[in-house]
Design an enzyme around this catalytic site. Sequence first.
Site, PDB file in Angstrom:
ATOM      1  N   ASP A  15      52.406   1.854  14.399  1.00 40.07           N
ATOM      2  CA  ASP A  15      51.694   2.803  14.256  1.00 40.07           C
ATOM      3  C   ASP A  15      50.552   2.399  13.115  1.00 40.07           C
ATOM      4  O   ASP A  15      49.875   3.378  12.539  1.00 40.07           O
ATOM      5  CB  ASP A  15      52.270   3.974  13.725  1.00 40.07           C
ATOM      6  CG  ASP A  15      53.280   4.751  14.492  1.00 40.07           C
ATOM      7  OD1 ASP A  15      53.206   4.330  15.954  1.00 40.07           O
ATOM      8  OD2 ASP A  15      54.277   5.175  14.264  1.00 40.07           O
ATOM      9  N   GLY A  17      47.590   1.362  14.022  1.00 41.46           N
ATOM     10  CA  GLY A  17      46.076   1.646  14.385  1.00 41.46           C
ATOM     11  C   GLY A  17      45.847   0.508  15.498  1.00 41.46           C
ATOM     12  O   GLY A  17      44.738   0.185  15.535  1.00 41.46           O
ATOM     13  N   LYS A  18      46.968  -0.191  15.994  1.00 37.40           N
ATOM     14  CA  LYS A  18      46.681  -1.225  17.100  1.00 37.40           C
ATOM     15  C   LYS A  18      45.679  -0.498  18.013  1.00 37.40           C
ATOM     16  O   LYS A  18      44.624  -1.246  18.676  1.00 37.40           O
ATOM     17  CB  LYS A  18      47.829  -1.682  17.543  1.00 37.40           C
ATOM     18  CG  LYS A  18      48.859  -2.287  16.576  1.00 37.40           C
ATOM     19  CD  LYS A  18      50.233  -2.660  17.269  1.00 37.40           C
ATOM     20  CE  LYS A  18      51.041  -1.482  17.595  1.00 37.40           C
ATOM     21  NZ  LYS A  18      51.446  -0.544  16.560  1.00 37.40           N
ATOM     22  N   GLY A  42      53.121   4.561  20.860  1.00 38.60           N
ATOM     23  CA  GLY A  42      52.105   5.484  21.044  1.00 38.60           C
ATOM     24  C   GLY A  42      50.767   5.107  20.536  1.00 38.60           C
ATOM     25  O   GLY A  42      50.681   5.099  19.249  1.00 38.60           O
ATOM     26  N   HIS A  43      49.621   4.741  21.310  1.00 32.81           N
ATOM     27  CA  HIS A  43      48.349   4.195  20.938  1.00 32.81           C
ATOM     28  C   HIS A  43      47.525   5.035  20.903  1.00 32.81           C
ATOM     29  O   HIS A  43      47.238   5.770  22.138  1.00 32.81           O
ATOM     30  CB  HIS A  43      48.306   2.750  21.583  1.00 32.81           C
ATOM     31  CG  HIS A  43      49.223   1.758  21.201  1.00 32.81           C
ATOM     32  ND1 HIS A  43      49.249   0.711  21.568  1.00 32.81           N
ATOM     33  CD2 HIS A  43      50.469   1.559  20.784  1.00 32.81           C
ATOM     34  CE1 HIS A  43      50.177   0.015  21.444  1.00 32.81           C
ATOM     35  NE2 HIS A  43      51.047   0.493  20.494  1.00 32.81           N
ATOM     36  N   GLN A 229      54.793  -1.577  18.801  1.00 34.95           N
ATOM     37  CA  GLN A 229      55.552  -1.511  17.410  1.00 34.95           C
ATOM     38  C   GLN A 229      55.207  -2.457  16.367  1.00 34.95           C
ATOM     39  O   GLN A 229      53.664  -2.642  16.484  1.00 34.95           O
ATOM     40  CB  GLN A 229      56.821  -1.946  17.710  1.00 34.95           C
ATOM     41  CG  GLN A 229      57.583  -1.214  18.751  1.00 34.95           C
ATOM     42  CD  GLN A 229      57.106  -1.216  20.368  1.00 34.95           C
ATOM     43  OE1 GLN A 229      57.106  -2.346  20.875  1.00 34.95           O
ATOM     44  NE2 GLN A 229      56.956  -0.180  20.900  1.00 34.95           N
TER      45      GLN A 229
END
Length: 440
Positions: A15, A17-18, A42-43, A229
């Site tokens: 998480d 900020g990818k 979850g992007h 991840q």
Amino acid sequence: MSGKNITIIGLQWGDEGKGKIVDALSGDCRYVVRFCGGANAGHTVIVGDEKYALHLIPSGILRTGVRNVIGNGVAFDPEVAVEEIEGLRSRGVEVGDENLAISSAANVVMPWHKLADRLNETRLGAGKIGTTARGIGPLYSDKATRTLAVRAGDLLDADVLKGKVARIAEVKNAIFSALYGHTEPIDAEAVAGKYLDYGKQLGGMITDTGAVIRRAISEGSRVCFEGGQGSMLDIDHGTFPFVTSSSVTACGVPSGAGVSPKSVGRVVGIAKAYTSRVGAGPFPTEQDNEIGNRLRERGREYGTTTGRPRRCGWFDATAVRYAADLSGVDELALMLLDVLSGFETLRICTGYRVDGVDLGVFDSVAAVMGRAECVYEDMPGWEEDIASAKDFSDLPAAARAYVERISALVGRPVGLISVGPERKQTILYDTQLQGPVAGG
Ligand code: GDP
Ligand code: IMO
Ligand code: MG
């Protein structure tokens, strides 16, 4: 569209900020490729007024001209994929075999993987991992077992799939009832029918994606590998056993995408300007107090996949340096810097003390985290709202000093600084990335 490939890797616990950075960079790429994880990811990508939460579909899907690939290393859940594709189409995003390909060798998440994930966590009780319940661990276990695995290519062959599902269901029924007292048997015929139907819907997209990408690279196309991840959740190098089940560092790119290690290209390490973690496991800089609560509220730190509140704490330069070394990170993208406005003092963990002894730079970091004491350095904070800063020089002096200090401690240039969730809220600083990296 040609030139050096880019690999985007999370350097903390996910998480970071990818999704935002992949979206920002993919305007200049021909392919965006997921190589690890699955629907546990979850992007978030924000384009104009629209916000998208992507789980399996790569974050290049919102750019026209970009081909998105779900690689062989991904835990492929066709149920999530079909739902996500429909969701995107209903919002006017075109998704089809011209812009999405799925590896025929990707292992398929079946209903029994999700069930096993839930039952296993319940059985572990207080010792649970805190998984996303997406069936990730059980899927990769079956991949390694080999004889219990279904691959995406199998969804296209009725005889093969029916035979496999019948055989696997027999084994799973025995395990579920003996281990968990779960006696409701799997309806093998119904499962096979449902998954053959997914195969019909996705058939045109299922192909040998490794061959496609290798050819594209040999022809000079630029590829962006999108990590899932974060490095501290890596199956081998993370805070085991509180990790996920795939190789999420840049080391996972070649096997998870079917390309040579030389194709990894420029590695951009994504790190928040503080730290968050969701799920159980060690977190040395965690602030289980007012500071953590403030970071959570300001950073809206609630899971994109599960909605769980994320644990929050100070920036851990020791962990990020370890992760940057593992992936050969060339430059950092420092995210959510805007969240730190208004703190009088900011703390950075510059080292660990274990059993009264200071850890050296190249000592094992993940393994000692559970009993490490943080050595902190304090830096002055800043009051100003920085969400509209366009250039490094627009940032207050204290924010500039904070960025420079992180760069020095991690030993990498800070290429990009993110001051808000939108594409345009990205400052290009000490970067060697070329092309329209932001604002496009
Ligand atoms: P990912 O899994 O690494 O793609 O990250 P997530 O999407 O799960 O979580 C990152 C969250 O931070 C999302 O809600 C983003 O919209 C948001 N975000 C990304 N960059 C920034 C930033 O610089 N500032 C703020 N305030 N939010 C950001
Ligand atoms: P993105 O790509 C944050 C965490 C889970 C749990 C552990 C194991 O959005 O950064 P799993 O379901 O994989 O077996 O759960 O890993 N986890 C993540 N945390 N971001 C993610 O993905 C994550 N994917 C898995 O919370 O602690
Ligand atoms: Mg996420």
